[in-house]
Design an enzyme around this catalytic site. Sequence first.
Site, PDB file in Angstrom:
ATOM      1  N   LYS A  52       0.839  -1.207   0.000  1.00 11.77           N
ATOM      2  CA  LYS A  52       0.000   0.000   0.000  1.00 11.77           C
ATOM      3  C   LYS A  52       0.871   1.253   0.000  1.00 11.77           C
ATOM      4  CE  LYS A  52      -3.874   1.934   2.694  1.00 11.77           C
ATOM      5  NZ  LYS A  52      -4.744   1.686   3.860  1.00 11.77           N
ATOM      6  N   SER A  79      -9.446   2.337   3.057  1.00 16.46           N
ATOM      7  CA  SER A  79      -8.497   2.981   2.173  1.00 16.46           C
ATOM      8  C   SER A  79      -7.609   2.009   1.407  1.00 16.46           C
ATOM      9  CB  SER A  79      -7.622   3.948   2.959  1.00 16.46           C
ATOM     10  OG  SER A  79      -6.835   3.288   3.924  1.00 16.46           O
ATOM     11  N   SER A 113      -9.843   0.271   7.344  1.00 20.53           N
ATOM     12  CA  SER A 113      -9.277   0.229   6.000  1.00 20.53           C
ATOM     13  C   SER A 113      -8.724  -1.117   5.548  1.00 20.53           C
ATOM     14  CB  SER A 113      -8.179   1.295   5.868  1.00 20.53           C
ATOM     15  OG  SER A 113      -8.726   2.578   5.988  1.00 20.53           O
TER      16      SER A 113
END
Length: 468
Positions: A82, A157, A181
Amino acid sequence: MTRISAFGDDALGDLDAVGVADAIRGGAVSAVEVVQAAIARTEKAQPELGGMAYEAFEQAVEKASAPRPFGGFFDGVPTFIKDNVAVRGWPTMQGADAWAPRPMPADGEWARLYLSTGLVALGKSQLSEFGFSASAEHPRLGPVRNPWDTTVTAGASSSGSGAFVAAGVVPIAHANDGGGSIRIPASCNGLVGLKPTRGRLPLDRETRMPLQIVANGVLTRSVRDTAAFYREAERVYRNPKLPAIGDVTAPGQRRLRIAVCTSSIGRDASPEIRELTMQTAARLEQLGHRVTEIGNPAPERFRDDFLLYWAFLAFALVRGGKHTFGPSFDRAKLDNLTLGLERKAARNLHRVPAAIARLAASRRIPARLARDYDVVLTPTLSEVTPPIGHLDPTADYDQIISRLIDWVGFTPLQNASGAPAVSLPLTQSASGLPVGMMFGAAAGQEATLLALAFELEREIGWPSLAAR
């Protein structure tokens, strides 16, 4: 409804991460073949899904071609990291477009652990700006779309990671969770998403904050992948203050006391989501677990306190932007959600210390529940997955935050309390989209959640795009 599946008859097939690792060790495929297959799948899926933030294909092939440097369990298995943690030589853009990219001088604490397991990163996955929104819809790069239906969000996210794992681009990907997330994209994309106990896994220095609500983890398609990752991570990084997770490989035999709750911190779940949750509760009872319905355990002020703390984090990022991200930082390029949160904090800074203190005290909630229950079942989200544009970051702040709070009401409690929770893709909406069910436990009880997850995977199972 357009579905995107990158699964194919190549070196990856429909294998999960453990399966790929076993195939490499057994000589059925090579690490290079596997990585090249993942690259081809990324190139196929990226135009439709938009999950990649940074490409490092050549570096991945080079690493896969070299002798295994770590001897890690996942040696040669492709993944994505990420784009909010540091990886040497790669920029970190946090889902934003407000500063010039610059390569990181060294791996952060997370990348060092993650890559030491042998995983080979193809690049970085996209997220919503600073991870504040539950949908990644970059004004310039476009949204991250859901492979089950490209008209709806992939959640956030950790959106790019979720979309790519569900679509079969890679079998496992990094995710982290500061308000849901890991669990939100797990629910939206039909994946296993475990947010671990606070302190279970390391964080980069830049991620540290007054009350640590963020936790690193992974998104996978199978419980055994998630369990194997935590086992391997624990061999590299062990927090002595927490009970070991160990090597969880099968369902538990103990029948659990399970509470079920369909009321979140802001609202009740929609009728459809409540019905799916109660169906899950009924299946648990059929399996011999004792299930009791309860009300929401969070105090009335929790929602406002958590929102104010998120706003304070946005305030720190915006006001400290040039120091953190360099002189090219331009707040005018930030989205309306980030800027709206910053304004909210600026008006309420005097209230932040008390909000943090109350949030910190929420650690007592899972401990109190644990006196009567081993696990708490809730839906992961209040509604089915919304369409792209529902959380448009260019819309008015009041609209965005109202819709965000309305959708994401179940996940923040574990971030504030530090307790673990896992989202499992046990149900589907009437329209055929995955709907996650979330199971929470007391701090340090990941092994209990994984054992239950193994049982539910075996007894109920969940659909995969590999079969379509």
